[in-house]
Design a protein around this motif. Structure first.
Motif, PDB file in Angstrom:
ATOM      1  N   ILE A 113       0.914  -1.085  -0.143  1.00 26.37           N
ATOM      2  CA  ILE A 113       0.108   0.032   0.041  1.00 26.37           C
ATOM      3  C   ILE A 113       0.884   1.246  -0.090  1.00 26.37           C
ATOM      4  O   ILE A 113       1.748   1.315   0.842  1.00 26.37           O
ATOM      5  N   ASP A 114       0.673   2.096  -0.987  1.00 23.87           N
ATOM      6  CA  ASP A 114       1.433   3.236  -1.201  1.00 23.87           C
ATOM      7  C   ASP A 114       2.968   2.914  -1.126  1.00 23.87           C
ATOM      8  O   ASP A 114       3.864   3.666  -0.518  1.00 23.87           O
ATOM      9  N   CYS A 153      -6.495  -1.709   7.397  1.00 19.38           N
ATOM     10  CA  CYS A 153      -6.448  -1.262   6.121  1.00 19.38           C
ATOM     11  C   CYS A 153      -7.874  -1.468   5.616  1.00 19.38           C
ATOM     12  O   CYS A 153      -8.512  -2.277   6.146  1.00 19.38           O
ATOM     13  N   TYR A 154      -7.949  -0.629   4.345  1.00 19.38           N
ATOM     14  CA  TYR A 154      -9.416  -0.943   3.771  1.00 19.38           C
ATOM     15  C   TYR A 154      -9.106  -0.879   2.378  1.00 19.38           C
ATOM     16  O   TYR A 154      -7.958  -0.222   1.796  1.00 19.38           O
ATOM     17  N   ASN A 156     -11.116  -0.556  -1.126  1.00 15.67           N
ATOM     18  CA  ASN A 156     -12.719  -0.167  -1.466  1.00 15.67           C
ATOM     19  C   ASN A 156     -13.135  -0.949  -2.813  1.00 15.67           C
ATOM     20  O   ASN A 156     -12.416  -1.905  -3.079  1.00 15.67           O
ATOM     21  N   GLU A 160      -8.896   0.163  -4.407  1.00 14.66           N
ATOM     22  CA  GLU A 160      -7.943   1.166  -4.013  1.00 14.66           C
ATOM     23  C   GLU A 160      -7.800   0.964  -2.562  1.00 14.66           C
ATOM     24  O   GLU A 160      -8.693   0.714  -1.689  1.00 14.66           O
ATOM     25  N   ALA A 161      -6.507   0.856  -2.044  1.00 18.25           N
ATOM     26  CA  ALA A 161      -6.200   0.397  -0.633  1.00 18.25           C
ATOM     27  C   ALA A 161      -5.357   1.508   0.116  1.00 18.25           C
ATOM     28  O   ALA A 161      -4.871   2.371  -0.466  1.00 18.25           O
ATOM     29  N   SER A 162      -5.950   1.568   1.552  1.00 12.96           N
ATOM     30  CA  SER A 162      -5.341   2.649   2.383  1.00 12.96           C
ATOM     31  C   SER A 162      -5.216   1.957   3.587  1.00 12.96           C
ATOM     32  O   SER A 162      -5.699   0.910   4.172  1.00 12.96           O
ATOM     33  N   ARG A 163      -4.327   2.580   4.491  1.00 16.50           N
ATOM     34  CA  ARG A 163      -4.121   2.353   5.976  1.00 16.50           C
ATOM     35  C   ARG A 163      -5.163   3.054   6.635  1.00 16.50           C
ATOM     36  O   ARG A 163      -4.815   4.301   6.343  1.00 16.50           O
ATOM     37  N   VAL A 164      -5.983   2.702   7.560  1.00 18.79           N
ATOM     38  CA  VAL A 164      -7.170   3.414   8.269  1.00 18.79           C
ATOM     39  C   VAL A 164      -6.896   3.839   9.565  1.00 18.79           C
ATOM     40  O   VAL A 164      -7.614   4.459  10.205  1.00 18.79           O
ATOM     41  N   GLY A 202     -14.197   3.319   4.762  1.00 18.90           N
ATOM     42  CA  GLY A 202     -12.810   3.318   4.700  1.00 18.90           C
ATOM     43  C   GLY A 202     -12.111   4.583   5.614  1.00 18.90           C
ATOM     44  O   GLY A 202     -10.961   4.951   5.636  1.00 18.90           O
TER      45      GLY A 202
END
Length: 303
Positions: A113-114, A153-154, A156, A160-164, A202
């Motif tokens: 992620i990123d 993490c999430y 969608n 698209e992935a992100s740390r939440v 997210g």
């Protein structure tokens, strides 16, 4: 309050089972972390291999396309329990999220992620928007007692992935409450469950709130909700399932299973009233008749 409940052994011979999930075909799908595979279990307890994953398949859940999404920890499992006595040495490779189609073919991998590699994905759950949350703990945090043991993490619906969320002492099992407003996360290092308000898919509240405690003798591992909102938590390190109130985490009852090491649970079976419990140390899956049905799966509402 400890309850005497009929617990039947459905299957055996599994290599550190985890991640139970019911498929649209009615089979119970179970990850075998040390077996490095996904197995499917029929109503009569017959076990067959669905696919080989490599690494260490941990949590799993079906999406609305009937694909199995798997949190693969990269090859991490205890070596001091009977169910892993014939397993190879753990690989301790980088973790990933795998998406597997109905034929057992891995169709995609999420590795970072990123630009930052994943740690050791542990468990995941879907929301009603087609996305999913997953825990990504660091095993060094489990050994060293590090409070910041990895993020939530999430991903969608567009991938698209992100740390939440962060600052969790080894985030483990997790689930979205039936109303879609709260994400509950097991914090294994403290024996607590934490809750986050879901502001939008997210996006979580910055501060977590305590959402129940099962104590330090049992590690809160995976869990599921029933239709009344109760949370049934597998207490790894013990032979207990802990039933908590879904709104405030208040303890309701403790159910004993025959062997030490429950890891996770899910609902399935006739009328969705069978609670399936994976028990890692001996490699068993248990079935318990539950008085009400399980919570409807949120992914079935997406689309």
């Amino acid at each position: 309050m400890r309850m005497a409940t009929q617990v039947d052994r459905l299957a055996q011979g599994l290599m550190f089972p985890e991640g139970p999930a019911i498929g649209s075909d009615g089979f119970l799908y179970v990850t075998e972390i040390a077996g490095q595979r996904i197995s499917k279990i029929a109503e009569d307890g017959t076990v067959a291999t669905f696919c080989d994953t490599g690494g260490g398949p941990n949590g799993a859940a079906f999406n609305s396309q009937d694909e199995l999404v798997v949190a693969n920890n990269g090859g991490r499992w205890p070596t001091d329990v009977p169910s892993t006595s014939q397993a190879p040495e753990p690989e301790f490779a980088e973790g990933r999220i795998q998406t597997i189609d109905s034929e057992g073919v891995v169709v995609s991998d999420l590795l970072e992620i990123d630009g930052v590699p994943l740690n050791s994905p542990n468990d995941l759950c879907f929301d009603s928007h087609g996305g999913y949350y997953f825990t990504d703990p660091e095993w060094s945090g489990l050994v060293g007692g590090d409070r910041d043991g990895g993020p939530v993490c999430y991903v969608n619906a567009e991938g698209e992935a992100s740390r939440v969320a962060s600052n969790i002492g080894f985030p483990n099992g997790l689930g979205v409450r039936g109303d879609g407003k709260v994400l509950v996360v097991c914090e294994s290092l403290t024996g607590m469950l934490l809750s986050y308000r879901i502001e939008e898919p997210g996006v979580l509240s910055e501060a977590a709130k305590p959402h129940g405690m099962i104590g330090r003798r049992s590690v809160p591992d995976g869990f599921c909700f029933d239709a009344s909102g109760q949370i049934i938590v597998a207490g790894h390190g013990s032979n207990n399932l802990f039933v908590l109130d879904g709104q405030d985490g208040r303890p309701i009852q403790i159910i004993e299973v025959p062997d030490k090491g429950p890891t996770n649970c899910c609902f399935g079976g006739k009328d969705f009233r069978t609670l399936f419990v994976t028990s890692s140390d001996q490699g068993y899956v248990y079935a318990i008749d539950w008085p009400i049905e399980g919570m409807p799966l949120l992914h079935s509402q997406s689309g």
